[in-house]
Design a protein around this motif. Structure first.
Motif, PDB file in Angstrom:
ATOM      1  N   GLY A   1      59.936  26.654  45.908  1.00 33.12           N
ATOM      2  CA  GLY A   1      58.710  26.389  46.219  1.00 33.12           C
ATOM      3  C   GLY A   1      57.372  27.250  45.651  1.00 33.12           C
ATOM      4  N   GLY A   2      56.284  26.740  45.464  1.00 26.49           N
ATOM      5  CA  GLY A   2      55.258  27.424  45.313  1.00 26.49           C
ATOM      6  C   GLY A   2      55.020  28.075  43.559  1.00 26.49           C
ATOM      7  N   LEU A   3      55.972  27.796  42.959  1.00 26.54           N
ATOM      8  CA  LEU A   3      55.822  28.294  41.527  1.00 26.54           C
ATOM      9  C   LEU A   3      54.915  27.452  40.534  1.00 26.54           C
ATOM     10  N   PRO A   4      54.198  27.954  39.807  1.00 25.50           N
ATOM     11  CA  PRO A   4      53.283  27.179  38.953  1.00 25.50           C
ATOM     12  C   PRO A   4      54.109  26.096  37.977  1.00 25.50           C
ATOM     13  N   ARG A   5      53.404  25.047  37.911  1.00 26.90           N
ATOM     14  CA  ARG A   5      53.913  24.022  37.002  1.00 26.90           C
ATOM     15  C   ARG A   5      54.233  24.522  35.591  1.00 26.90           C
ATOM     16  N   SER A   6      53.626  25.464  35.096  1.00 24.67           N
ATOM     17  CA  SER A   6      53.896  25.864  33.652  1.00 24.67           C
ATOM     18  C   SER A   6      55.074  26.604  33.498  1.00 24.67           C
TER      19      SER A   6
END
Length: 441
Positions: free
Chosen positions: A13-18
């Motif tokens: 969870g919480g990791l950037p889309r990129s």
């Protein structure tokens, strides 16, 4: 069930889309990473080259990789992460097909040299881009997830390549090239440039090429850590150079090697996501020392192997060491690298892998032919033991260096960012300006 959901949320969870686009590209590329896994078998059994000649070709790959990581690290800082990645992937796909069609030894060696150059030029840019988009507090999770994707792809590729090789080795090169092109397409369509451009002058020596080289060459703590990684890589890379040849000498087929080496990826896929919690809060030097020792024991036991199940046991043992080594290695490299030199530091670290990629098959082939199979694997065990001691001795200096690099974080925060990418990457880039760190692949 609630506990599993909580663990999954805490892990992903919480990791950037990129980051997830990069992760997807990694997985797809590794699913088709057939060639390097089976190159030694292809050269010796399909093409009839000797172990020394196969080692020479693999060494050419490593030499090309050394050039690629050096150039790729510089381009990632100067030209940008995205164009460097695109150029590297397109060049690698082209040379993959050329290598599959090459016939004379000189053409095969040249193809391996150029393929290594393009393929490894992507590594510094990829590592720098991942640091750009992921905040420091999430990097241990991000590195573990990316490493998990690498090994999920590797486990599948090893088994699939063993079956595909029976249909024809050229198919391995074609599929590998195709997945590389798909990865390039994902980066081109979904990932924006993450390299930031400061509107204010950077500190003297941080950005100029001469200053960058001087900074790295005088960073004894960092170079010491890179040297330790070089020795680890010399041991670890025997699994794609001398291990398949040793298994062939034991009368085992390429498909059997594919199944045995796939255990490496399977174990990492099953257990790697639990490693961050296991090592969190523990001394990184102690973890790295234990990892070196376990890896050395695993490769050392290969001297006694003669059946598929015994080879499988040795793979499982050194894989445990690899699982402990990877996340600690990556986060430590990140903290030992100044932000302005992120790509170049990544290139120097990757260079240790490429030097090992050139030296490991050549040295391994020479030791096997002139001293014996047992001496090769016992030597790997000895290197692992020496490295464990070296990590314990050098660990405190590394942690002091990492702490010193965190100090300028607050003063650097006001730097203006001229070129923000997508919102998630812009936030990570601002963090990267404030915290001078660097990641390893």
């Amino acid at each position: 069930m609630r506990t599993v959901r909580g663990w999954f949320r805490d892990t992903t969870g919480g990791l950037p889309r990129s980051f997830w686009y990069l992760w997807t590209g990694t997985l797809i590329n590794r699913l088709g990473s057939f060639v390097l896994v089976f190159l030694a078998i292809y050269l010796t059994q399909e093409r009839g080259f000797s172990a020394s000649q196969a080692g020479l070709v693999l060494g050419a790959w490593g030499v090309g990789g050394a050039v690629g990581t050096t150039v790729g690290g510089t381009l990632a800082d100067r030209w940008g992460r995205r164009p460097t990645l695109l150029t590297a992937h397109l060049g690698a796909a082209t040379m993959m097909l050329a290598l599959g069609l090459a016939r004379p030894l000189w053409a095969v060696a040249l193809g391996a040299l150029l393929l290594g150059t393009f393929a490894e030029a992507a590594r510094p840019a990829f590592g720098a881009m991942m640091i750009d988009v992921v905040p420091e507090k999430d990097r241990l999770r991000a590195f573990s997830l990316n490493y998990w994707a690498i090994n999920l792809g590797f486990a599948c590729a090893a088994v699939l390549a063993g079956m595909a090789a029976q249909a024809g080795y050229l198919l391995l090169f074609v599929v590998d090239a195709a997945t590389t092109l798909i990865t390039a397409l994902i980066i081109f369509t979904r990932v924006k440039e993450t390299r930031t451009v400061s509107a204010t002058p950077v500190a003297k020596g941080d950005a100029a090429p001469a200053g960058a080289l001087r900074t790295i060459l005088t960073d004894r703590v960092y170079l010491g850590f890179v040297a330790l990684n070089l020795f680890a890589a010399l041991v670890f890379l025997q699994h794609i150079s001398m291990l398949p040849i040793a298994m062939g000498d034991s009368g085992l087929s390429p498909a059997t090697y594919g199944s045995v080496i796939a255990l490496n990826g399977v174990l990492i896929v099953i257990g790697q996501l639990f490693v961050p919690r296991l090592i969190k809060g523990r001394s990184r030097s102690h973890v790295l020392a234990l990892a070196s020792l376990v890896m050395g024991v695993g490769f050392g036991l290969t001297a006694f192997a003669g059946t598929a199940w015994f080879y499988g046991v040795t793979v499982l043992i050194w894989t445990l060491g690899e699982m402990l080594n990877s996340p600690s290695n990556s986060t430590l490299i990140a903290e030992l690298s100044p932000a302005a030199l992120r790509g170049r530091y990544q290139g120097v670290f990757s260079l240790s892998w490429q030097i090992a990629g050139a030296a490991a098959p050549i040295l391994g082939g020479l030791v096997r032919e002139h001293v014996g199979n047992g001496a090769l694997w016992f030597g790997c065990a000895a290197i692992g033991a020496v490295m464990a001691v070296a990590h314990l001795v050098s660990g405190p200096a590394r942690e002091r260096r990492a702490a010193q690099l965190r100090i300028p974080a607050t003063p650097l925060r006001p730097v203006t960012v001229v070129q923000p990418p997508v919102p998630e990457a812009a936030e990570a880039a601002a963090t990267a300006q404030a915290e001078p760190v660097r990641a390893a692949s």
